[in-house]
Design a protein around this motif. Structure first.
Motif, mmCIF file in Angstrom:
data_model
loop_
_atom_site.group_PDB
_atom_site.id
_atom_site.type_symbol
_atom_site.label_atom_id
_atom_site.label_comp_id
_atom_site.label_asym_id
_atom_site.label_seq_id
_atom_site.Cartn_x
_atom_site.Cartn_y
_atom_site.Cartn_z
ATOM 1 N N THR A 193 -3.833 -0.282 -7.044
ATOM 2 C CA THR A 193 -2.372 -0.260 -6.894
ATOM 3 C C THR A 193 -1.800 -1.643 -6.636
ATOM 4 O O THR A 193 -0.634 -1.767 -6.255
ATOM 5 C CB THR A 193 -1.965 0.675 -5.740
ATOM 6 O OG1 THR A 193 -2.526 0.196 -4.512
ATOM 7 C CG2 THR A 193 -2.449 2.096 -5.994
ATOM 8 N N THR A 201 2.703 3.432 -7.172
ATOM 9 C CA THR A 201 1.503 3.510 -6.342
ATOM 10 C C THR A 201 1.165 4.950 -5.997
ATOM 11 O O THR A 201 0.010 5.383 -6.091
ATOM 12 C CB THR A 201 1.702 2.699 -5.051
ATOM 13 O OG1 THR A 201 1.780 1.309 -5.384
ATOM 14 C CG2 THR A 201 0.549 2.920 -4.080
ATOM 15 N N GLU A 202 2.164 5.710 -5.604
ATOM 16 C CA GLU A 202 1.918 7.100 -5.220
ATOM 17 C C GLU A 202 1.396 7.911 -6.403
ATOM 18 O O GLU A 202 0.552 8.798 -6.225
ATOM 19 C CB GLU A 202 3.202 7.726 -4.675
ATOM 20 C CG GLU A 202 3.003 9.117 -4.081
ATOM 21 C CD GLU A 202 1.928 9.161 -3.018
ATOM 22 O OE1 GLU A 202 1.165 10.156 -2.986
ATOM 23 O OE2 GLU A 202 1.816 8.213 -2.218
ATOM 24 N N ASP A 206 -2.138 9.788 -6.483
ATOM 25 C CA ASP A 206 -2.198 11.220 -6.754
ATOM 26 C C ASP A 206 -3.281 11.528 -7.782
ATOM 27 O O ASP A 206 -3.969 12.556 -7.686
ATOM 28 C CB ASP A 206 -0.842 11.717 -7.250
ATOM 29 C CG ASP A 206 -0.811 13.230 -7.402
ATOM 30 O OD1 ASP A 206 -1.097 13.929 -6.417
ATOM 31 O OD2 ASP A 206 -0.521 13.709 -8.515
ATOM 32 N N GLN A 227 -2.820 2.315 3.178
ATOM 33 C CA GLN A 227 -3.179 3.100 1.995
ATOM 34 C C GLN A 227 -4.600 3.638 2.110
ATOM 35 O O GLN A 227 -4.870 4.789 1.752
ATOM 36 C CB GLN A 227 -3.050 2.225 0.751
ATOM 37 C CG GLN A 227 -3.290 2.941 -0.558
ATOM 38 C CD GLN A 227 -3.158 1.982 -1.722
ATOM 39 O OE1 GLN A 227 -4.150 1.567 -2.317
ATOM 40 N NE2 GLN A 227 -1.927 1.601 -2.034
ATOM 41 N N GLU A 230 -4.593 6.540 4.296
ATOM 42 C CA GLU A 230 -3.872 7.665 3.704
ATOM 43 C C GLU A 230 -4.742 8.457 2.742
ATOM 44 O O GLU A 230 -4.697 9.696 2.718
ATOM 45 C CB GLU A 230 -2.636 7.152 2.957
ATOM 46 C CG GLU A 230 -1.894 8.234 2.177
ATOM 47 C CD GLU A 230 -0.808 7.672 1.275
ATOM 48 O OE1 GLU A 230 -0.274 8.447 0.465
ATOM 49 O OE2 GLU A 230 -0.516 6.459 1.375
#
Length: 272
Positions: A193, A201-202, A206, A227, A230
């Motif tokens: 990312t 990025t999300e 995903d 990140q 996460e």
């Protein structure tokens, strides 16, 4: 492999720990002239988990992933895939063993379509005489690409769209998807990312989650500690060419990760 002291934190749940690693590095040493980039590095990836590999600049992360992906041959130590020792002389060897890698430069062909990029080097030829003279089954590749991208939640205009027409996040998602589609054991993602915006990025993350949930193992190399916490299930810290620490991601803080990277927090020793 180096032994960990009794005080090391537990890094896996009981179910995960009962499975043999799908990819493991044991005591990897890699020298470039007089420089010893890896000094007995260990690394472990188990099935259906995201493992973050972190470390300060010069810790040996790039050298380790290039060794695991067949770019460099280790001078000492061994690599195991699903418990079996392997020797990678080239990246092709690693891919044949089920290990796919996506580097920061992506290595996508801008002038080719999304479908052509997904099947690059693995093209489907048409059946019968037409296939024997090398004609490709573009319809089958477009259909396969659309199905694979849909399963991974990758949103693009069309699989016939040239890569050059996509946004940075879409390009990165296609590169990650290509690795996931063809890997049978592990996907290694080097800063996937970097230079992407929040939304892009999300979307890439995903794709990683979907791959993990579908049973794929993912190695995430990143400098982004929030990140890492996460998305990762576990975190392995490399320092001065060796594994310095291992954590469950839900059992560690950013400050502790930074401390492990800098050497002020040590949770693993090397007894070789």
């Amino acid at each position: 492999m180096s032994a960990a002291p009794d005080t090391e934190r537990s890094t896996e749940s009981h179910d995960v720990a009962s499975d043999a690693p799908v990819l493991e590095a044991r005591g990897i040493v890699k020298r470039f002239g007089h420089v010893e980039a890896l000094r007995g590095a260990d690394f472990t990836v188990r099935k259906a988990e995201v493992v973050a590999l972190i470390g300060d600049n010069g810790a040996g992360k790039s050298t380790l992933i290039k060794t695991l992906s067949g770019v460099h041959a280790p001078d000492e130590g061994e690599i195991l895939v699903e418990g079996r020792p392997v020797r990678f002389s080239t990246p092709v060897d690693a891919r044949q063993a089920g290990v796919e890698t996506v580097y920061q430069d992506l290595a996508v062909a801008d002038d080719l379509s999304v479908a052509a990029n997904l099947y690059l080097g693995r093209e489907i030829v048409r059946a019968g005489p037409l296939g024997r003279i090398g004609l490709l089954d573009k319809r089958a590749m477009r259909r396969g690409a659309a199905e694979a991208l849909s399963q991974l939640g990758v949103r693009i205009p069309r699989v016939t769209t040239p890569i050059a027409m996509l946004s940075g996040g879409q390009r990165q998602s296609v590169a990650v998807a290509r690795a996931i589609i063809w890997a049978t054991s592990v996907v290694i993602l080097d800063e996937p990312t970097a230079a992407l915006g929040v939304v892009q990025t999300e979307r890439v993350l995903d794709v990683v989650r979907r791959a993990r949930d579908a049973g794929m193992s993912v190695v995430l190399v990143s400098h982004n500690m929030p990140q890492v916490l996460e998305i990762a299930d576990r975190v392995e810290v490399l320092r001065l060419g060796r594994r310095a620490a291992r954590f469950r991601a839900d059992d560690v803080t950013t400050d502790e990760l930074v401390a492990a990277m800098t050497g002020s927090l040590v949770t693993e020793t090397d007894e070789r």
